[in-house]
Design an enzyme around this catalytic site. Structure first.
Site, PDB file in Angstrom:
ATOM      1  N   GLU A 178       0.820  -1.212   0.000  1.00  0.00           N
ATOM      2  CA  GLU A 178       0.000   0.000   0.000  1.00  0.00           C
ATOM      3  C   GLU A 178       0.856   1.265   0.000  1.00  0.00           C
ATOM      4  OE1 GLU A 178      -2.609   0.593   3.390  1.00  0.00           O
ATOM      5  OE2 GLU A 178      -3.615   2.277   2.438  1.00  0.00           O
ATOM      6  N   LYS A 220      -2.409  -1.943  -3.338  1.00  0.00           N
ATOM      7  CA  LYS A 220      -3.476  -1.108  -2.774  1.00  0.00           C
ATOM      8  C   LYS A 220      -3.077   0.354  -2.939  1.00  0.00           C
ATOM      9  CE  LYS A 220      -5.975  -0.136   1.512  1.00  0.00           C
ATOM     10  NZ  LYS A 220      -6.730  -0.749   2.603  1.00  0.00           N
TER      11      LYS A 220
END
Ligand code: 13P
Length: 339
Positions: A178, A220
Site C-alpha cells: 500500500e 493497494k
C-alpha cells in the site's frame, strides 16, 4: 503445502470478479478518533463489539473476500466465543493483518515519511499465522507538495515495501503493498498523476530487484484525483487518469489492484470504482476495493455504540459492500443509493 501453493490458494480465496476487502485495521488511536467523531467511547470492549458486528452480518461473504485486522482484534472473540479470525473465515472472508507499526519523518528528506516495523517481522508473522491470518498489509505514505515526495523518499519507501513483501511471501503470507499518496493539499490532478506514476514505478522496480513474486501480491494504491482543496473530479476523469497511470507502471502479472478510499466520501469511492470497471480495455488486473472509511463511516453513524442499533448498522455495512460489489461490475448507478 509448499509456500508457493499456500500463496496461490490465498490469492484464489481473496480475488474474484465481484468481491473486495474490508480494511478494519485502524490502530487504536485512529479508531478512537473515528469513534469520537460519532460519540462512541473507544474501549477494547467497544472495539470488539464493533468489529464483531462488521463480520457477523448475514451475507457479508457475498461482497467481502478478505478483512484486514489490527493486532488487538486477532485476540478478541465474538459473543459466541469464536475468535474474530474464525468468525471471518466462517463467513468466507479471509483474515489478514496490518503489520506495519506506523510512520514518522524520514531523516534527510524533509516533508517525507517512512514506516516502521521490519525488525522481528518474520517472528511476528509466525505468531499471526497461528491465530489464523493469511495475508498482510503495510502502508507507506507520500505527501504531495512542490518538493515531495523527494527522490530519496521515493527510493526509501519503495525499498521498505519490497522488503516487507519479501518477508511475508517467504512466510507464506500474501502481502498487500500500500503506497498511499495523500489527497491532502491543493495540487492538481496532473500533479497527482505524476506523483503516483513515480511512486508505482519505484515500488515495482524495488519489488523486481528484491525478487518478489508479482503473482502473489496485491497492490493497494490511491486513485488519481485532485488535492482535497479542490472539488472531486468526475468519475470518468478519475478512471481514465488512474488507469492510464497504472498501465504505465504496474505489470500485468499482478492479479488485483484494490484501492484505498483515502478521504473520498463513500459515494465518491463507489462511483470512481464503478467508472474504472466500465473501462474494460487494456486492464489486465482485477480492479477492486479495500476501503476503510468509505465502507465504515455509515456503519459507525448507524451503530453509535448502542446494542439496539446492531441491525441497522449491519444493514448500512451490507449496503455499502453490495454497492461496491456492483461497482466492480461497472453497474452502479447513483439512484441505487436511495433505492
Ligand atoms: P481508507 O479507505 O480509509 O483510506 O483506508 C484504507 C486503509 O487501509 C488505509 O491504510
Amino acid at each position: 503445502m509448499s509456500v508457493q501453493a499456500e500463496l496461490q490458494k490465498t490469492i484464489e480465496d481473496m480475488v474474484d470478479d465481484r468481491r473486495g476487502l474490508l480494511a478494519a485495521d485502524e490502530s487504536t488511536p485512529t479508531i478512537t478518533k473515528r469513534f469520537d467523531a460519532v460519540g462512541i467511547e473507544s474501549t477494547a470492549e467497544t472495539r470488539r463489539q464493533y468489529r464483531s458486528l462488521l463480520l457477523s452480518g448475514e451475507g457479508v461473504g457475498d461482497y467481502i473476500s478478505g478483512v484486514i485486522l489490527y493486532e488487538e482484534t486477532l485476540d478478541q472473540k465474538d459473543d459466541q466465543g469464536r475468535s474474530i479470525p474464525e468468525l471471518a473465515a466462517s463467513q468466507g472472508v479471509v483474515p489478514g493483518i496490518k503489520v506495519d507499526k506506523g510512520k514518522g519523518p524520514l531523516p534527510g528528506a524533509p516533508g517525507d515519511e517512512i514506516t516502521y516495523g521490519l525488525d522481528g517481522l518474520a517472528e511476528r508473522l509466525r505468531n499471526y499465522k497461528e491465530k489464523g491470518a493469511r495475508f498482510t498489509k503495510w502502508r507507506e505514505v507520500y505527501p504531495i507538495t512542490d518538493r515531495n515526495p523527494t527522490a530519496l523518499g521515493l527510493r526509501a519507501n519503495a525499498e521498505m515495501l519490497a522488503r516487507y513483501a519479501m518477508v511475508c511471501q517467504q512466510e507464506g503470507f500474501v502481502p498487500i503493498v500500500e503506497p498511499e499518496v495523500l489527497i491532502d493539499g491543493d495540487h492538481s490532478m496532473e500533479r497527482s498523476a505524476e506523483v503516483n506514476e513515480q511512486v508505482w514505478h519505484s515500488v515495482f522496480h524495488a519489488l523486481h530487484e528484491h525478487g518478489a513474486s508479482l503473482e502473489h501480491l496485491i497492490l493497494k494504491p490511491s486513485m488519481v484525483t485532485p488535492g482535497k482543496a479542490h472539488p472531486m473530479a468526475a468519475p470518468e476523469q478519475v478512471a481514465e487518469q488512474t488507469l492510464r497511470t497504472l498501465r504505465r507502471t504496474v505489470p500485468a502479472a499482478v492479479p488485483a489492484i484494490m484501492f484505498l478510499s483515502g478521504g473520498q466520501t463513500p459515494e465518491q469511492a463507489t462511483a470512481n470504482l464503478d467508472a474504472m470497471n466500465r473501462i474494460r480495455e487494456r486492464t489486465p488486473w482485477h480492479i477492486g476495493f479495500s476501503y476503510a472509511r468509505a465502507l465504515q463511516q455509515p456503519v459507525m453513524e448507524a451503530w453509535k455504540g448502542n446494542p439496539d442499533n446492531v441491525n441497522p448498522a449491519q444493514e448500512a455495512f451490507l449496503k455499502r459492500a453490495r454497492l461496491n460489489a456492483t461497482a466492480r461490475q461497472g453497474e452502479y448507478e447513483a439512484g441505487m443509493e436511495t433505492a
